[in-house]
Motif scaffolding. Structure first.
Motif, PDB file in Angstrom:
ATOM      1  N   ILE A  19       0.835  -1.184   0.053  1.00 57.27           N
ATOM      2  CA  ILE A  19       0.051   0.030   0.051  1.00 57.27           C
ATOM      3  C   ILE A  19       0.836   1.266   0.103  1.00 57.27           C
ATOM      4  N   ALA A  20       0.444   2.407  -0.527  1.00 58.91           N
ATOM      5  CA  ALA A  20       0.962   3.654  -0.343  1.00 58.91           C
ATOM      6  C   ALA A  20      -0.055   4.408   0.471  1.00 58.91           C
ATOM      7  N   PHE A  21       0.801   5.332   1.309  1.00 59.18           N
ATOM      8  CA  PHE A  21       0.155   6.361   2.091  1.00 59.18           C
ATOM      9  C   PHE A  21       0.461   7.653   1.901  1.00 59.18           C
ATOM     10  N   THR A  22      -0.542   8.483   1.262  1.00 59.99           N
ATOM     11  CA  THR A  22       0.173   9.778   0.789  1.00 59.99           C
ATOM     12  C   THR A  22      -0.614  10.919   1.594  1.00 59.99           C
ATOM     13  N   GLY A  23       0.378  12.042   1.918  1.00 60.48           N
ATOM     14  CA  GLY A  23      -0.064  13.084   2.422  1.00 60.48           C
ATOM     15  C   GLY A  23       0.211  14.249   1.431  1.00 60.48           C
ATOM     16  N   ALA A  24      -0.034  15.415   2.056  1.00 58.49           N
ATOM     17  CA  ALA A  24      -0.028  16.766   1.313  1.00 58.49           C
ATOM     18  C   ALA A  24       1.547  17.097   0.555  1.00 58.49           C
ATOM     19  N   VAL A  98      -3.782   2.758  -2.896  1.00 59.74           N
ATOM     20  CA  VAL A  98      -3.388   4.078  -2.416  1.00 59.74           C
ATOM     21  C   VAL A  98      -4.440   4.613  -1.190  1.00 59.74           C
ATOM     22  N   ILE A  99      -3.818   4.825  -0.158  1.00 61.95           N
ATOM     23  CA  ILE A  99      -4.555   5.550   0.899  1.00 61.95           C
ATOM     24  C   ILE A  99      -4.126   6.995   0.950  1.00 61.95           C
ATOM     25  N   THR A 100      -4.979   7.671   0.680  1.00 57.55           N
ATOM     26  CA  THR A 100      -4.502   9.256   0.797  1.00 57.55           C
ATOM     27  C   THR A 100      -5.167  10.243   1.632  1.00 57.55           C
ATOM     28  N   ASP A 169     -16.478   3.880   4.341  1.00 54.77           N
ATOM     29  CA  ASP A 169     -15.953   2.921   3.508  1.00 54.77           C
ATOM     30  C   ASP A 169     -14.374   3.216   3.289  1.00 54.77           C
ATOM     31  N   ALA A 170     -14.085   4.547   3.401  1.00 57.95           N
ATOM     32  CA  ALA A 170     -12.825   4.714   3.327  1.00 57.95           C
ATOM     33  C   ALA A 170     -11.866   4.407   4.533  1.00 57.95           C
ATOM     34  N   TYR A 171     -12.469   4.587   5.626  1.00 62.93           N
ATOM     35  CA  TYR A 171     -11.937   4.238   7.031  1.00 62.93           C
ATOM     36  C   TYR A 171     -11.714   2.639   6.948  1.00 62.93           C
ATOM     37  N   SER A 172     -12.652   1.873   6.868  1.00 69.22           N
ATOM     38  CA  SER A 172     -12.425   0.280   6.820  1.00 69.22           C
ATOM     39  C   SER A 172     -11.853  -0.098   6.058  1.00 69.22           C
ATOM     40  N   ASN A 173     -11.763   0.446   4.707  1.00 73.18           N
ATOM     41  CA  ASN A 173     -10.863  -0.245   3.582  1.00 73.18           C
ATOM     42  C   ASN A 173      -9.439   0.137   3.919  1.00 73.18           C
ATOM     43  N   SER A 174      -9.163   1.337   4.232  1.00 73.73           N
ATOM     44  CA  SER A 174      -7.771   1.673   4.704  1.00 73.73           C
ATOM     45  C   SER A 174      -7.282   0.852   5.660  1.00 73.73           C
ATOM     46  N   PHE A 175      -7.915   0.518   6.778  1.00 71.51           N
ATOM     47  CA  PHE A 175      -7.370  -0.163   7.986  1.00 71.51           C
ATOM     48  C   PHE A 175      -7.288  -1.693   7.544  1.00 71.51           C
ATOM     49  N   ALA A 176      -8.285  -2.206   6.674  1.00 71.93           N
ATOM     50  CA  ALA A 176      -8.306  -3.413   6.324  1.00 71.93           C
ATOM     51  C   ALA A 176      -6.961  -3.769   5.443  1.00 71.93           C
ATOM     52  N   ASP A 177      -6.508  -2.965   4.543  1.00 70.75           N
ATOM     53  CA  ASP A 177      -5.597  -3.253   3.726  1.00 70.75           C
ATOM     54  C   ASP A 177      -4.203  -2.836   4.513  1.00 70.75           C
ATOM     55  N   ALA A 178      -4.132  -2.004   5.440  1.00 71.00           N
ATOM     56  CA  ALA A 178      -2.965  -1.975   6.428  1.00 71.00           C
ATOM     57  C   ALA A 178      -2.778  -3.252   7.186  1.00 71.00           C
ATOM     58  N   GLU A 179      -3.661  -3.841   7.638  1.00 69.53           N
ATOM     59  CA  GLU A 179      -3.527  -5.114   8.418  1.00 69.53           C
ATOM     60  C   GLU A 179      -3.092  -6.135   7.404  1.00 69.53           C
ATOM     61  N   LYS A 180      -3.113  -6.244   6.279  1.00 68.32           N
ATOM     62  CA  LYS A 180      -2.632  -7.305   5.303  1.00 68.32           C
ATOM     63  C   LYS A 180      -1.523  -6.909   4.635  1.00 68.32           C
ATOM     64  N   VAL A 194      -4.468  13.012  12.770  1.00 66.09           N
ATOM     65  CA  VAL A 194      -5.150  11.552  13.207  1.00 66.09           C
ATOM     66  C   VAL A 194      -6.629  11.641  12.918  1.00 66.09           C
ATOM     67  N   PRO A 195      -7.256  10.331  12.706  1.00 64.95           N
ATOM     68  CA  PRO A 195      -6.822   9.059  12.676  1.00 64.95           C
ATOM     69  C   PRO A 195      -5.842   8.532  11.502  1.00 64.95           C
ATOM     70  N   ALA A 196      -5.731   9.396  10.492  1.00 71.78           N
ATOM     71  CA  ALA A 196      -5.155   8.937   9.342  1.00 71.78           C
ATOM     72  C   ALA A 196      -3.889   8.168   9.669  1.00 71.78           C
ATOM     73  N   SER A 197      -3.111   8.935  10.671  1.00 68.22           N
ATOM     74  CA  SER A 197      -1.739   8.607  10.820  1.00 68.22           C
ATOM     75  C   SER A 197      -1.477   7.213  11.613  1.00 68.22           C
ATOM     76  N   TYR A 198      -2.904   6.712  11.853  1.00 72.31           N
ATOM     77  CA  TYR A 198      -2.809   5.397  12.802  1.00 72.31           C
ATOM     78  C   TYR A 198      -2.574   4.272  11.453  1.00 72.31           C
ATOM     79  N   VAL A 199      -2.897   4.502  10.170  1.00 70.79           N
ATOM     80  CA  VAL A 199      -2.737   3.584   9.107  1.00 70.79           C
ATOM     81  C   VAL A 199      -1.504   3.058   9.017  1.00 70.79           C
ATOM     82  N   PRO A 200      -0.310   4.005   8.701  1.00 69.87           N
ATOM     83  CA  PRO A 200       0.894   3.320   8.831  1.00 69.87           C
ATOM     84  C   PRO A 200       1.236   2.414  10.129  1.00 69.87           C
TER      85      PRO A 200
END
Length: 245
Positions: A19-24, A98-100, A169-180, A194-200
């Protein structure tokens, strides 16, 4: 740096789920100004224009600033090299999602298909009364505020204001992808939001290798990062692309 680029490329090639986690930071190179920092938009504008409670009581006033911030600044932004490399990685099977944190639509514009927009999308407008969604391009935003074609209510940009929850949907899909994830590539995020920074961090807790692409150290660097590729997103991803393909 070359050795770190090569090492990162090999880790990505061996990964079964990346996964890619992107910010500003990834969009700054496209001319989109960040919100925070020395040259951030919050040094010029009052953040309360994006506070949901304030907005609901001052919609027309807020729209003057919303147009300036999001539709004058963002209107002409195009994907840069970093966006393009991520799109190619997905196309070639090296990137699963991509989780942005960004709301500028540039990942979709570049060609990515699986994008979880944690904070929504400025290119969409939503009616808070009937929940109908419109494409912002349907409206001439020189004439504000835009109104719902069904009930004439003032439309709200379909991104997260202060006081709003993350889209389910964005929240659940992001953390589901992060977990795997086997690999999480952080690009242009300071780790302050936060809570976005909890994804990585979730990815790290589940055994992922964390590759960070940032010009400076972030809150992630000492806490979760395994490899820090220090530099601008476009430059680093261009080097990574040469090793991947």
């Amino acid at each position: 740096m070359n050795l770190l680029i090569k090492e990162s490329a090999e880790i990505i090639k061996e990964s079964k789920f990346t996964i890619a986690f992107t910010g500003a930071g990834i969009s700054v190179e496209s001319g989109v100004p960040p919100f925070r920092g020395e040259h951030g938009l919050w040094n010029k504008y009052n953040p309360e224009v994006l506070d949901l409670g304030y907005y609901l009581n001052n919609e027309e006033e807020c729209w003057i600033h919303i147009r300036e911030i999001f539709y004058d600044f963002f209107a002409y932004a195009k994907p840069n090299k970093a966006h393009e490399v991520l799109a190619r990685m997905e196309l070639e099977g090296l990137l699963n999602s991509v989780i942005t944190q960004n709301i500028d639509n540039l990942h979709f514009d570049a060609g990515n298909k699986t994008v979880h927009e944690f904070h929504g999308n400025s290119k969409k407008l939503k009616c808070l009364k009937c929940a109908k969604i419109y494409d912002a391009s349907e409206y001439d935003l020189k004439n504000i505020p835009p109104r719902c074609k069904s009930d004439n209510q003032i439309l709200k940009p379909d991104f997260i204001f202060f006081g709003e929850g993350i889209p389910h949907d964005a929240y659940s899909n992001s953390f589901a992808d992060a977990e795997k994830a086997d690999v999480c590539i952080i690009i242009g995020s300071t780790g302050e939001v936060v809570p976005a920074s909890y994804v990585p961090r979730t990815a790290k807790q589940n055994g992922a290798t964390i590759i960070e692409i940032n010009p400076e150290e972030s809150l992630f660097t000492e806490q979760v990062t395994d490899i820090h590729l220090q530099g601008k997103a476009g430059e680093i991803l261009a080097l990574l692309e040469k090793e991947l393909f």
